[in-house]
Design an enzyme around this catalytic site. Sequence first.
Site, PDB file in Angstrom:
ATOM      1  CG  ASN B  69      -1.839  -1.079   1.388  1.00 27.35           C
ATOM      2  OD1 ASN B  69      -2.167  -1.487   2.502  1.00 27.35           O
ATOM      3  ND2 ASN B  69      -2.300  -1.624   0.268  1.00 27.35           N
ATOM      4  CB  CYS B 187      -4.461  -1.171  -8.250  1.00 20.56           C
ATOM      5  SG  CYS B 187      -5.474   0.278  -8.473  1.00 20.56           S
TER       6      CYS B 187
END
Lengths: 930, 272
Positions: B69, B187
């Site tokens: 992340n 993604c």
Amino acid sequence: MTLTLTKDVYQELLSAALAAAPLEACGLLAGTEGRATKCYALTNADASPEHYSMKPEEQFAAWKDMRAAGLSMLGLWHSHPASPARMSAEDMRLAYTPDILYVIVSLAEPGRPQTRAFEVRDATAREWPVLIEEYGKPAFMTTPSCRLPDTLAQDIEQHAQEVDRFLKGELSPSIMKSRRVPRGIYEQRQNGTYMVRIRVPGGAIGAAQLGTLARVASRYGGDKLHVTTRQDIQIHDVKLEQTPDIMRELFQAGLTSKGGGGNTARNVTACPYAGICPAERFDVTPFVSAVTEYLIGLPGSYNLPRKYKIAFSGCRADCALAQINDLGFIAQVRDGKPGFSVYAGGGMGAESRVGDRMEEWVPAGEVIRIAEAVRRLFDRLGDRRQRRKARLRFAVERIGADAFRGLLRETVQAVTADETPVCEAQPAIAESPDEPPRNPRALLTQVEGLDVLRQRQPGYVAAPFHLPLGQISWKSLTALADMAERYSAEKMLRTTQDQKLLLRFVREADLDALRGEINSVLGPDAVRQTALHSFTACTGAAICRLGLCLSQNAALACADALEKASIEPSALRAMDIRINGCPNACGHHPIGAIGLFGATQRVGERLVPAYRVLLGARRGEAQTRLGEIAGIVPARALPSALTGLMLDFQTGRKNDETFADYFDRKGMGHFQILLERHTTAPSYADDPAFYRDWGKDEDFSLAGRGAGECGAGVFEVIAEDLAAAAKALEPTEKDLDSGEDLFRGLLATVRALLITRGVDSQDPVVVLREFETHFVDAGLVDAGFRGLLARARGYREGWREALAGRREEVRRLLDRIEYLYSTMDADLRFHVREETSATSPSAASAAGTNEASDRGTVELDLRGVACPMNFVKAKLRLEILDVGATLSVLLDDGEPVQNVPASFRNEGQEVLEISALDGGHWRVVIRKTT
Amino acid sequence: MSLTEQQIERYSRHIILPEVGGRGQGKLLASRVLLVGAGGLGSPALLYLAAAGVGTIGLVDGDVVDLTNLQRQIAHTTADVGRDKVESAAEKCRAINPDVKVRMYPEHLRADNALDILKDYDFVLDGTDSFAAKFLVADACHFAGKPYSHAGILRFEGQTMTVIPGQTGCYRCLFREPPPPNAVPSCSQAGVLGVLAGIMGAIQAAEAAKYVLGLGELLTNRLLVFDALKMTFRNIGFSRNPACPLCGNSPSIVTLRDEAPPACARTREPKP
């Protein structure tokens, strides 16, 4: 190790360098122990802008002189007119004399000369610091003196910073203006040129001071200086960036322009014969100095509601016009003790007024307390919102003399409790002064071809020199200062209230020599009584932004006519003609034997420059009377009108009576008839010259004047137009709806206020169109009137019935215009209230506001708060107020006052006021409009 | 609305704005904004909204912070890896601005909790990373009547729109239903330039602020499409679709469900 130059040496050094520029100057410095006390300016044999060399014989002579005076040679100096103060390669090569310093004066930066000193050893230059003795410390005059407080030096530096910021674009023009005007720096009619008004307390200035002033003028200003009716001296045509240096140099000589202008305590005036007049009770000069010293250092003297003028007269003749100042003192002796009668609330200008007597007699020592008390009262009572009515006299008129006297007495007590000082001066009481006291002008006698006054000190005379139109070149001023040094035992001069320079304490035996010198320096006219000597003129529209007419040109034309008419000198001497370019009274026209002030006449569609004639003024304690209007004369007819008046006076005069007495004897009617013949201007076709002012080729017009340039004169023109309109609309016995009358009336109505928008046209089409744009489109006048304007156009194009039956409507429009005019402030904004009738929408113009405007002002003190927090807090405060409410914010100088008003304007709020306060803070008043 | 000295200073740059002032700041302080997803899009949005002084910020995210992340989810730091995202995010909000109350919902938005959570808020930000979640947010906001900002990023592109249920076109007006699985990569499959999260998330925060302040024109009835490689923004206008299954004349979607991809689906995703 330092090289010290005395003040004199430094000034000689600079003067020599400047005088030689653009060539290099050179010389020697001599003194003892590192302190140069003598400067020798030698010839630069090279006569070059880039190198110098000294003549051996001059050097020898200098050394001989040094030896004789016991001085050693400390240094060799030369100037660099265009390059920095550094030793150039050639300078180094030529530095072969050991053990002396090489001093270089650089003139590369205009207004900022640099002086540096170098020791040269082993082909290396090492700099020594140069200290100029007493630089920054003022030199004081000998008594009677006025000591300037040291704080003025800091004020000058602050001014320098502000000028710097302004020139860099960091300070707005309006802020710069509000800073420089209280420092006596005004912008002239031509943008970018400035005038510095130097105050001269009581008109007393030392010979050396005057020499410095002249030198400063030569260096920075135009050729001519101007002596004002307030005894100040003005240097003209300077650039703003030069003003800090000007102020510094003047300050060193004990002179300042602080309080020369603006809403401040102005120069304190006194009769110029104080100390020598046969009629005076005692010398008032020390009291002038005491009050000046006290007020000039007080921050509260610089943010008054309007200007504050004080005058001292030595006797009941009241030559200094104490009764027509905001505060006036007339010397009186009681029981052998010096004291004053006190007058307040006088003044000339819009609504001139003679002051009321507040005290019959107070001990002389009380003057400072009374001046301070009146200052406080003025601060409190002066109407800051209405600039036109802010002077003290309006407040005194409003509350009445008795009420003001009561307040004054209370305030003097408070002032005394605050330990405001008593003036300690102990002037000698005159032994047997003239009774009745007469104006010294009446006492002048001719001695050795000069008009002089025999002083009360036996053996001494005072000689006044007339400055035509108050002007004198700096060369002549330098020469006069030099003459004062040699001929005046007190080594001083006095400026007068009628544009003369007075040389006093001259020995009668020296008069012949003096006259010869005056003749060669100032020319024969200075010592000969000419007609121009009877005139006092303001600077006029050529220089002054407020001027309507070119008063100086008119004065010259009139003087010329009087000369040609061969008016007798005795009549001229008894005459005091004061001519002003507009209704403001800078030239003191209300008190002149003949007073003239600029006005205009409407002839058809055109404007004629004209002067109103005031007669009947009289001076003297308890007799002071201001002139009354006897008629109006076009400027081009003024010379013949004045010639007529003078011839009449000359013929009818009995027993050397004054003009005031002659006037009283003959009565106003006599003079009205005399002037009547000159009143009407011929038509443009018959004589176009009448439509041009003296010295101008273009037709006289008020077009293009901006707000702030509309002085009292323009208001006059508007009032005239409105009166003409009203007249045209009066019902007559003729056909009630004569189209022509209505059309004329309508045109006059719509034209009246166009001048405030910079429009001054003859063409009805232009006038109607501009009116529609500036007033109807702008919402100042109801859109319902568009129809009437269209009809007017139609009438002009031949539709004869266009205005039939429309008289009422035109009348209503005139009412509206008159109403707008009545609300107009000095910045030409209309303050319109909500109307209940359908006459007009509430003005959406620059200053439109609703009834809510009187909700009281909320105060917020944000001093010490930096940007942007000051704006943020002010904004938060304003947010919770109602629309129409006002917020008064106190801010610091600098960015706060620069940014906050602009930020509010950005938001559409209205900035009503930005004014300077004590301690360098500012008050900004905002009205919430959204 | 009275601000403390500190607040006046903190929000001075807002207050200075003529269009905002103390009043506007007051509105922000009284507003409640919900962020569904405290990841890529949510991170910048929540930081900016906290800075702006949004009074209550709700954070809905069932994930924990993962190393992958950190390339784009700037509310989280290396030290936060392994922590609940909502906790990590809430901590940063409070650190920026103690005026802000953060309510944490350490769970994913689902059909069974959506309406409950949404009801306490004035504006919703969709910062989710799956089509299912996006359609859920769209539907839930429609039923709850809450204005929201939709956004999505992939590779070098981003898109966003603002919806005022009942007034403007909605997500489903444009995108009828989720695309078939694997028709559009995520993604993690296709990758994304990290800053896109910042650009689009900040735009979402701007929309929230504008909505609260009542300023400007919201991104309604248009899809703003951003191309980072060309540095271009494009507006694709659309209007309420009368045939929209959610807000049209005969809506077929009348309850919330966790979207499952339809059996047969044509991708209606307009290519930017």
